[in-house]
Design a protein around this motif. Structure first.
Motif, short mmCIF file in Angstrom:
data_model
loop_
_atom_site.label_atom_id
_atom_site.label_comp_id
_atom_site.label_asym_id
_atom_site.label_seq_id
_atom_site.Cartn_x
_atom_site.Cartn_y
_atom_site.Cartn_z
N ILE A 43 45.18 36.21 51.04
CA ILE A 43 46.29 35.99 50.12
C ILE A 43 45.85 36.28 48.68
CG2 ILE A 43 47.96 34.29 49.26
CD1 ILE A 43 47.78 32.93 52.02
N SER A 44 46.54 37.16 48.05
CA SER A 44 46.29 37.72 46.69
C SER A 44 45.28 38.86 46.72
CB SER A 44 45.86 36.66 45.66
OG SER A 44 44.46 36.44 45.69
N ARG A 45 44.79 39.23 47.90
CA ARG A 45 43.81 40.32 47.99
C ARG A 45 44.27 41.47 48.87
NH1 ARG A 45 40.79 35.63 48.08
NH2 ARG A 45 39.30 35.45 46.37
N ALA A 46 45.51 41.43 49.36
CA ALA A 46 45.96 42.43 50.33
C ALA A 46 46.21 43.78 49.65
CB ALA A 46 47.23 41.92 51.02
N ASP B 91 55.30 50.31 40.92
CA ASP B 91 53.97 50.85 40.63
C ASP B 91 53.74 51.03 39.14
OD1 ASP B 91 53.36 50.84 43.25
OD2 ASP B 91 53.29 53.02 43.52
N GLN B 92 54.78 51.49 38.43
CA GLN B 92 54.64 51.62 36.97
C GLN B 92 54.34 50.27 36.33
OE1 GLN B 92 58.65 53.50 36.64
NE2 GLN B 92 57.73 54.63 34.94
N MET B 93 55.10 49.26 36.75
CA MET B 93 54.91 47.93 36.16
C MET B 93 53.52 47.39 36.48
SD MET B 93 58.65 46.12 36.72
CE MET B 93 59.20 46.88 38.25
N GLN B 94 53.09 47.58 37.73
CA GLN B 94 51.75 47.11 38.13
C GLN B 94 50.67 47.81 37.33
OE1 GLN B 94 51.23 45.17 42.28
NE2 GLN B 94 51.26 47.39 42.50
N THR B 95 50.84 49.12 37.14
CA THR B 95 49.84 49.87 36.37
C THR B 95 49.74 49.32 34.96
OG1 THR B 95 50.34 51.82 37.69
CG2 THR B 95 49.18 52.20 35.62
N LEU B 96 50.89 49.04 34.35
CA LEU B 96 50.88 48.48 32.99
C LEU B 96 50.19 47.12 32.97
CD1 LEU B 96 54.47 49.59 31.95
CD2 LEU B 96 52.33 50.36 30.89
N ASP B 277 38.99 37.62 34.47
CA ASP B 277 38.85 37.42 35.93
C ASP B 277 40.15 37.72 36.67
OD1 ASP B 277 36.20 35.29 36.19
OD2 ASP B 277 37.21 35.53 34.26
N ARG B 278 41.27 37.27 36.10
CA ARG B 278 42.56 37.47 36.79
C ARG B 278 42.87 38.95 36.98
NH1 ARG B 278 42.08 32.70 38.60
NH2 ARG B 278 42.92 30.98 37.37
N ILE B 279 42.68 39.71 35.90
CA ILE B 279 43.01 41.14 36.01
C ILE B 279 41.99 41.86 36.88
CG2 ILE B 279 43.24 43.30 34.68
CD1 ILE B 279 45.68 41.48 34.54
N GLU B 280 40.73 41.48 36.75
CA GLU B 280 39.70 42.12 37.59
C GLU B 280 39.99 41.87 39.08
OE1 GLU B 280 36.14 41.83 34.31
OE2 GLU B 280 35.89 40.69 36.18
N HIS B 281 40.36 40.65 39.40
CA HIS B 281 40.70 40.31 40.80
C HIS B 281 41.85 41.17 41.30
CE1 HIS B 281 41.44 37.17 44.08
NE2 HIS B 281 42.56 37.86 44.11
N LYS B 282 42.86 41.29 40.46
CA LYS B 282 44.07 42.05 40.83
C LYS B 282 43.75 43.53 41.00
CE LYS B 282 48.61 42.54 41.16
NZ LYS B 282 48.50 43.91 41.67
N VAL B 283 42.99 44.07 40.04
CA VAL B 283 42.66 45.51 40.08
C VAL B 283 41.75 45.79 41.28
CG1 VAL B 283 41.45 47.37 38.87
CG2 VAL B 283 43.01 45.87 37.62
N GLU B 288 40.76 48.38 46.24
CA GLU B 288 40.22 48.30 47.60
C GLU B 288 41.27 48.59 48.66
OE1 GLU B 288 38.23 44.51 47.91
OE2 GLU B 288 36.50 45.21 46.75
N GLY B 289 42.52 48.45 48.28
CA GLY B 289 43.60 48.74 49.23
C GLY B 289 44.09 50.19 49.17
N ALA B 290 43.51 50.97 48.28
CA ALA B 290 44.02 52.34 48.08
C ALA B 290 43.97 53.14 49.38
CB ALA B 290 43.23 53.05 46.98
#
Lengths: 252, 308
Positions: A43-46, B91-96, B277-283, B288-290
């Motif tokens: 969760i939050s990593r997918a 995708d645009q919003m996520q990229t921003l 940390d929050r943005i690094e986790h998200k990115v 990794e899902g690409a």
């Protein structure tokens, strides 16, 4: 009868031990809890938002089944153990889950292949147990069956996409099959052989469509049902049980 | 009637602007910014609570927390869809967001350090969010207003669950109560910051109020929140960490101390405890899902090719 899964008596159910129904319930509950704990880590990593939601949903399904089975086991046992006593107070050696579910998430391919192998087994298990004499168990199994069918649909469609997607996804999916295949025979220990046959057919069709190969290596691991685990379960339990172990006897 | 006059008539009549209606460019931009920011907040907000899923003290609490974090993902998805009606894609919003060009609520730049933080976030953070969002159910933009109706229902459920778990802690052992007090100490001021700068310093408020996107000013919302929350803290037997807090009979409201605006702006500008940390986790999750997303597209293209 054309449906051997349903026509077989529940006593032949995979991984169940008719001589000790509590132990069998706990083993099934442990499968579900350990897998829920693993899936919750996604969760939050997918890879995309829809999968965060789907994996969270599936984790919740497994957690719900685990809770129902623990409660029922506690009731049958008659010693007053609660779901949390089973989940939080037992050491590693008393957990009876199959080795497959405790295997690390790895990459998304590992998680989906692990899911496929396990979900195909659970569809058979719940089909069988939904005819159990124990009406509480039959009820839990009936609900779990609906969920397991959806889980199987989810994991098999992802395994097909990954196996028959790009070169990289194919390589990763095949690596996952190679790594996890050795944990599959354990699921059918003590069960009539047709259960394993049906499972091979279901999983085989998905792998075929995904252009993935079953590994030649006949080696199979076993021991989870006897509390002889891989080294992956200990850290999972340490994290899950930490609150109850460090603050014993409190209500949360 | 010109398009602009028609837009003004709809606003004046308290009707809703719908995606196909003409709207001023700045109205559109403001909404995109605000809805995207709201969606990002739901998504980034999954991290601080996700931090405790594996360690929840009971299976019941684990199930509630998992469901809650999953609801947040659902809210994010729902809000991205609302923003997409304005002509941007997810995708645009996520990229921003990943580039740091879009913001999310600063509250999620604080770490979750004990189990009591889960209840406290539900109580204070969701409580503050609801205070904001109830107003947004009357927002002039139809898709956003309707999304808010549904989201508010779930948020108020989360808030009650959070408060209920704090009742349990506060009626438990001294150790549990101390855990709850520590969480309140850490989350109180950041929760007040959720309402944004003072009205006098808020760049967007005036125009947003004119457009009926925003209905109540930052300071009024903050006051509402304090008035609602202080009695709840009293009921728990917890002390709100503000020496200037007292009931003002004359005003019929609580007076409270001044927010540390230096901290507020530091966190907004990216220098809070967890921003990076929050943005690094998200990115990381996205990168990794690409290969998974590429595989799904490649497979779909093969299927498409097989059909045509």
């Amino acid at each position: 009868m054309s449906e051997p899964v349903i026509s077989t008596a529940p006593q032949g159910a995979p991984a169940s031990d008719s001589s000790d129904p509590v132990r069998a319930l706990v083993a099934h509950a442990d499968d579900n809890l350990v897998l829920a704990q693993r899936l919750g880590d996604w969760i939050s990593r997918a890879p995309e938002l829809e999968e965060d939601i789907a994996l969270g949903n599936i984790a919740l399904d497994h957690l719900g089944v685990a809770r129902a089975l623990y409660s029922h086991a506690g009731h049958l046992e008659g010693k007053g153990r609660t779901e949390d006593d089973f989940a939080m107070q037992r050491p590693e050696r008393e957990f009876l889950n199959a080795l497959l579910v405790e295997q690390p998430n790895g990459d998304f391919a590992h998680t989906m292949v692990r899911g496929l192998l396990f979900d195909a087994y659970q569809v058979e298990l719940w089909t069988d147990l939904s005819g159990a004499d124990d009406s509480t168990l039959a009820g839990i199994a009936g609900l779990a069956l609906k969920e397991a069918r959806y889980h199987l649909l989810h994991t098999s469609s992802w395994v097909i996409r990954l196996g028959d997607g790009t070169e990289e996804s194919h390589r990763r999916a095949q690596a996952a099959v190679d790594a996890l295949w050795r944990y599959t025979a354990e699921l059918f220990e003590g069960a009539a052989s047709e259960y394993h046959d049906i499972w091979r057919k279901v999983v085989g069709e998905v792998l075929d469509e995904a252009r993935l190969q079953i590994p030649d290596d006949p080696y199979q691991r076993s021991g989870g049902r006897r509390g002889f685990h891989s080294e992956h379960l200990g850290p999972l339990l340490a994290e899950m049980q930490w609150m109850q172990r460090s603050h014993p006897g409190l209500e949360w | 009637m010109t398009l602009e006059e028609r837009f003004d008539v709809i606003l004046a009549a308290e009707d809703k602007i719908e995606p196909a209606d003409w709207m001023p460019d700045d109205y559109r931009k403001t909404l995109i910014r605000q809805i995207a920011q709201h969606a990002h907040s739901e998504i980034i907000g999954m991290q601080p609570e996700g931090n405790w899923i594996s360690r929840a003290p009971t299976l019941h609490r684990k199930a509630i927390l998992m469901a809650k974090v999953q609801d947040e993902a659902g809210h994010g998805l729902y809000l991205y869809s609302a923003a997409e009606t304005l002509g941007v894609d997810r995708d645009q919003m996520q990229t921003l967001l990943h580039q740091g060009k879009h913001k999310y609520s600063s509250i999620f730049n604080y770490p979750t350090l004990s189990w009591a933080d889960m209840g406290t976030i539900g109580w204070l953070v969701d409580g503050a969010a609801i205070t904001n969002q109830v107003m947004l159910t009357r927002c002039s933009y139809g898709p956003y207003a309707r999304a808010m109706v549904r989201i508010c229902k779930e948020e108020s459920f989360h808030q009650r669950q959070g408060y209920e778990s704090l009742i349990r802690l506060c009626s438990g052992s001294p150790e549990q109560k101390a855990m709850a007090q520590d969480a309140l100490n850490r989350w109180w001021w950041p929760s007040l910051m959720m309402f944004g700068p003072h009205d006098t310093d808020s760049t967007h408020t005036e125009q947003s109020m004119e457009w009926k996107i925003k209905r109540v000013s930052n300071d009024d919302l903050r006051q509402q929140f304090v008035d609602m929350t202080v009695p709840q803290a009293d009921y728990l037997g917890l002390v709100v960490p503000d020496r200037d807090l007292r009931w003002n009979e004359e005003r019929g409201h609580y007076d409270f101390g001044e927010i540390d605006w230096e901290e507020f702006w530091a966190v907004v500008k990216g220098n809070g405890p967890m921003n990076r940390d929050r943005i690094e986790h998200k990115v990381r999750a996205w990168d990794e899902g690409a290969w998974v997303r590429e595989a799904a597209l490649a497979h779909a293209a093969k299927k498409e090719g097989a059909i045509t």
